[in-house]
Motif scaffolding. Sequence first.
Motif, PDB file in Angstrom:
ATOM      1  N   ARG A  47       0.843  -1.217   0.000  1.00 49.76           N
ATOM      2  CA  ARG A  47       0.000   0.000   0.000  1.00 49.76           C
ATOM      3  C   ARG A  47       0.865   1.249   0.000  1.00 49.76           C
ATOM      4  O   ARG A  47       0.620   2.204  -0.735  1.00 49.76           O
ATOM      5  CB  ARG A  47      -0.926  -0.025   1.230  1.00 49.76           C
ATOM      6  CG  ARG A  47      -1.986   1.054   1.266  1.00 49.76           C
ATOM      7  CD  ARG A  47      -2.848   0.887   2.523  1.00 49.76           C
ATOM      8  NE  ARG A  47      -3.093  -0.498   2.820  1.00 49.76           N
ATOM      9  CZ  ARG A  47      -2.708  -1.105   3.967  1.00 49.76           C
ATOM     10  NH1 ARG A  47      -2.140  -0.423   4.940  1.00 49.76           N
ATOM     11  NH2 ARG A  47      -2.939  -2.391   4.154  1.00 49.76           N
ATOM     12  N   GLY A  67      -5.145   0.702  12.766  1.00 48.01           N
ATOM     13  CA  GLY A  67      -4.650  -0.370  13.625  1.00 48.01           C
ATOM     14  C   GLY A  67      -3.460   0.109  14.430  1.00 48.01           C
ATOM     15  O   GLY A  67      -3.446   1.226  14.972  1.00 48.01           O
ATOM     16  N   GLY A 105     -11.579   7.170  16.914  1.00 44.18           N
ATOM     17  CA  GLY A 105     -12.861   7.516  16.311  1.00 44.18           C
ATOM     18  C   GLY A 105     -13.237   6.526  15.233  1.00 44.18           C
ATOM     19  O   GLY A 105     -12.510   5.573  14.947  1.00 44.18           O
ATOM     20  N   VAL A 129     -16.300  -2.535   8.057  1.00 47.33           N
ATOM     21  CA  VAL A 129     -17.188  -1.429   8.432  1.00 47.33           C
ATOM     22  C   VAL A 129     -18.606  -1.723   7.938  1.00 47.33           C
ATOM     23  O   VAL A 129     -18.824  -1.838   6.728  1.00 47.33           O
ATOM     24  CB  VAL A 129     -16.673  -0.098   7.828  1.00 47.33           C
ATOM     25  CG1 VAL A 129     -17.593   1.048   8.208  1.00 47.33           C
ATOM     26  CG2 VAL A 129     -15.247   0.174   8.289  1.00 47.33           C
TER      27      VAL A 129
END
Length: 261
Positions: A47, A67, A105, A129
């Motif tokens: 990534r 993470g 959050g 999610v």
Amino acid sequence: MRDGSSSVSDRPRVLPPNDPRQYDDLADEWWRPDGAFAMLHWLARARAALVPPATRPDALLVDLGCGAGLLAPHLAGKGYRHVGVDLTRSALTQAAAHGVTPVNGDATAVPLADGCADVVAAGELLEHVPDWRAAVAEAGRLLRPGGLLVLDTLNDTALSRLVAVEIGERLPTVPRGIHDPRLFVDDRELIAECARHGVELRVRGVRPELGGTLRWLVRRLRAGRRPQVGGGLSPSGGREPRIRLTWSTAVLYQGRGVRRG
Ligand SMILES: C[S@@+](CC[C@H](N)C(=O)[O-])C[C@H]1O[C@@H](n2cnc3c(N)ncnc32)[C@H](O)[C@@H]1O
């Protein structure tokens, strides 16, 4: 307990698939090169390779679902301030120790300003999610015009459920029960959703290299749970498997897209 005996409290909790409390139970695994999150290290390297060096001072990279900050070492020297957003406090504590500015959050309601980010990363997040579309909307909102979205996730296909859950979660590369396959993300729907939020996403299939992964698995099984070494090496000293491009997005895919001006 570390003396070989066990008690009820030592046994892993049995939690529903994709329950975020699993990340607390697995907190010691994040930075073990051949631990339960080993493959996340391989994916983080791949990534980060999609992220170019920053083109301006104070450039910000927002890492949604960061993470324990596994992306951080691979961004070193690229010139970004790395802000990580995650639900899991135990992971954020470790991310902070690796230079990530932690924000506790939800990726679907991020307490950061519109257009603040030069780069938004969402590595192995969207498939966890329940409302992944809301996380995509947040990524679009956070990106400045011309900003870059990079992500990887699991496709919503029967093959993906077979490979990532039925097979993957029986191997040491993926914790069992960490996925709820009902949340996997169809690549065409993701492209369409990104477009709705101003990001022209291109996707490509990726997979761990086969030979390297097989060698890694053998070393991993032989090494058992002996103490680990770091630096991209597995415990027996081998190189960690690389993530390669593959012709199909049917299982695991990367996405990269620029926010329209
Ligand atoms: C598979 S891990 C990936 C972590 C990291 N991106 C990496 O690749 O190493 C998924 C992470 O997403 C977090 N997560 C799951 N749902 C989330 C949400 N709605 N908002 C923020 N973080 C979330 C979990 O706590 C966990 O740290």
